[in-house]
Scaffold this motif. Structure first.
Motif, PDB file in Angstrom:
ATOM      1  N   UNK A  46      -1.995   9.754   8.839  1.00 32.59           N
ATOM      2  CA  UNK A  46      -1.339   8.839   8.308  1.00 32.59           C
ATOM      3  C   UNK A  46      -0.354   8.980   6.898  1.00 32.59           C
ATOM      4  N   UNK A  47      -1.925   9.405   5.735  1.00 28.51           N
ATOM      5  CA  UNK A  47      -1.893  10.234   4.264  1.00 28.51           C
ATOM      6  C   UNK A  47      -0.049  11.313   4.551  1.00 28.51           C
ATOM      7  N   UNK A  48      -0.116  12.728   5.899  1.00 24.83           N
ATOM      8  CA  UNK A  48       1.258  13.276   5.584  1.00 24.83           C
ATOM      9  C   UNK A  48       2.068  12.968   5.675  1.00 24.83           C
ATOM     10  N   UNK A  49       1.774  11.331   6.916  1.00 27.74           N
ATOM     11  CA  UNK A  49       3.328  11.030   6.810  1.00 27.74           C
ATOM     12  C   UNK A  49       3.990  10.300   6.517  1.00 27.74           C
ATOM     13  N   UNK A  50       2.859   9.620   5.360  1.00 28.43           N
ATOM     14  CA  UNK A  50       2.958   8.845   3.647  1.00 28.43           C
ATOM     15  C   UNK A  50       4.128   9.231   3.524  1.00 28.43           C
ATOM     16  N   UNK A  51       3.028  10.459   3.059  1.00 33.42           N
ATOM     17  CA  UNK A  51       4.259  11.573   2.161  1.00 33.42           C
ATOM     18  C   UNK A  51       5.361  11.835   2.185  1.00 33.42           C
ATOM     19  N   UNK A  52       5.372  12.965   3.610  1.00 28.81           N
ATOM     20  CA  UNK A  52       6.339  13.048   3.833  1.00 28.81           C
ATOM     21  C   UNK A  52       7.882  11.686   3.971  1.00 28.81           C
ATOM     22  N   UNK A  53       7.290  10.522   4.361  1.00 28.20           N
ATOM     23  CA  UNK A  53       8.424   9.151   4.253  1.00 28.20           C
ATOM     24  C   UNK A  53       8.638   9.565   2.886  1.00 28.20           C
ATOM     25  N   UNK A  54       7.393   9.048   1.387  1.00 28.61           N
ATOM     26  CA  UNK A  54       8.089   9.051   0.457  1.00 28.61           C
ATOM     27  C   UNK A  54       8.561  10.237  -0.267  1.00 28.61           C
ATOM     28  N   UNK A 107       3.836   5.904  -5.671  1.00 36.09           N
ATOM     29  CA  UNK A 107       4.017   5.923  -6.958  1.00 36.09           C
ATOM     30  C   UNK A 107       2.895   6.682  -7.697  1.00 36.09           C
ATOM     31  N   UNK A 108       1.748   6.929  -6.968  1.00 37.09           N
ATOM     32  CA  UNK A 108       0.747   7.926  -7.349  1.00 37.09           C
ATOM     33  C   UNK A 108       0.920   9.172  -6.434  1.00 37.09           C
ATOM     34  N   UNK A 109       1.821   9.375  -5.587  1.00 40.69           N
ATOM     35  CA  UNK A 109       2.048  10.656  -5.501  1.00 40.69           C
ATOM     36  C   UNK A 109       3.561  10.959  -6.176  1.00 40.69           C
ATOM     37  N   UNK A 110       4.523  10.532  -6.447  1.00 42.07           N
ATOM     38  CA  UNK A 110       5.568  11.093  -7.845  1.00 42.07           C
ATOM     39  C   UNK A 110       5.407  10.892  -8.934  1.00 42.07           C
ATOM     40  N   UNK A 111       3.993  10.226  -9.466  1.00 38.64           N
ATOM     41  CA  UNK A 111       3.520  10.483 -10.194  1.00 38.64           C
ATOM     42  C   UNK A 111       2.961  12.178 -10.374  1.00 38.64           C
ATOM     43  N   UNK A 112       1.961  12.502  -9.139  1.00 38.68           N
ATOM     44  CA  UNK A 112       0.904  13.892  -9.417  1.00 38.68           C
ATOM     45  C   UNK A 112       2.708  14.896  -8.999  1.00 38.68           C
ATOM     46  N   UNK A 113       3.013  14.359  -8.733  1.00 40.52           N
ATOM     47  CA  UNK A 113       4.274  15.296  -8.450  1.00 40.52           C
ATOM     48  C   UNK A 113       4.886  15.798  -9.895  1.00 40.52           C
ATOM     49  N   UNK A 114       5.340  14.611 -10.202  1.00 42.32           N
ATOM     50  CA  UNK A 114       6.454  14.811 -11.567  1.00 42.32           C
ATOM     51  C   UNK A 114       5.718  15.345 -12.396  1.00 42.32           C
ATOM     52  N   UNK A 115       3.769  14.976 -12.494  1.00 39.68           N
ATOM     53  CA  UNK A 115       3.239  16.194 -14.121  1.00 39.68           C
ATOM     54  C   UNK A 115       2.802  17.613 -13.062  1.00 39.68           C
ATOM     55  N   UNK A 124       0.634  -0.999  -0.348  1.00 39.77           N
ATOM     56  CA  UNK A 124       0.337   0.504   0.267  1.00 39.77           C
ATOM     57  C   UNK A 124       0.728   1.537  -0.025  1.00 39.77           C
ATOM     58  N   UNK A 125       2.064   1.274   0.872  1.00 40.69           N
ATOM     59  CA  UNK A 125       2.415   2.290   1.234  1.00 40.69           C
ATOM     60  C   UNK A 125       3.429   3.130  -0.582  1.00 40.69           C
ATOM     61  N   UNK A 126       3.758   1.132  -1.183  1.00 46.13           N
ATOM     62  CA  UNK A 126       4.425   1.630  -2.526  1.00 46.13           C
ATOM     63  C   UNK A 126       3.782   2.525  -3.517  1.00 46.13           C
ATOM     64  N   UNK A 127       2.038   1.595  -3.239  1.00 44.57           N
ATOM     65  CA  UNK A 127       1.219   2.192  -3.942  1.00 44.57           C
ATOM     66  C   UNK A 127       1.107   3.329  -4.261  1.00 44.57           C
ATOM     67  N   UNK A 128       0.272   3.870  -2.396  1.00 42.51           N
ATOM     68  CA  UNK A 128       0.721   5.398  -2.109  1.00 42.51           C
ATOM     69  C   UNK A 128       1.711   6.380  -3.236  1.00 42.51           C
TER      70      UNK A 128
END
Length: 161
Positions: free
Chosen positions: A128-136, A90-98, A84-88
């Protein structure tokens, strides 16, 4: 399967309408046994008179079946969280790249703002969402159990090309 028994909830609608095939299809990646599905289906029956009694639940084949060890459960949930963390990420990195592709920044310093909307009705889930983003993004973070505050400050120096 659903947050509350509300007619608008997509999972609850499937149960209310008796559309168990669609309900279980949503959960197909969970590798659930037929006995488990049978038990839950009978426990969640719309009409309370048709639901299993506690005695019937305790005599159900799934309830009386083999129980995984704590270690097996821990390993399974650890793997699920990692996936789940990897999926999140990946989605956040794609969004960031866009966003980066659309952002014009000065060569000296780029301030990047990322906006992502989440349907969250629970403070712990938001943390949890914010921490996941920070960790990514490679920032360390800690979730406090004593107060509700998250602050992530980041600035990036753009490289001159």
């Amino acid at each position: 399967p659903f947050l509350r028994a509300e007619p608008g909830d997509k999972y609850y609608k499937k149960i209310w309408n008796g559309d168990w095939e669609s309900f279980w299809e949503v959960h197909s990646d969970e590798n659930l046994s037929e006995d488990f599905k049978d038990l839950v289906t009978k426990m969640f029956h719309v009409d309370p008179k048709d639901r299993l009694s506690l005695k019937e639940i305790k005599n159900h084949p799934w309830y009386r079946g083999k129980v995984p060890s704590r270690l097996q459960i821990f390993k399974r949930f650890t793997q699920r969280k990692k996936t789940l963390d990897e999926s999140i990420c990946n989605k956040e990195n794609q969004h960031k790249n866009d966003v980066i592709a659309r952002t014009k920044s000065s060569p000296k310093e780029a301030k990047k703002f990322y906006t992502q909307f989440f349907d969250v009705n629970d403070g712990d889930r938001l943390l949890d969402i914010l921490i996941s983003f920070a960790n990514c993004e490679g920032y360390s973070s800690v979730k406090s159990t004593e107060f509700f505050r998250v602050q992530i400050v980041a600035s990036e120096m753009a490289h001159e090309t």
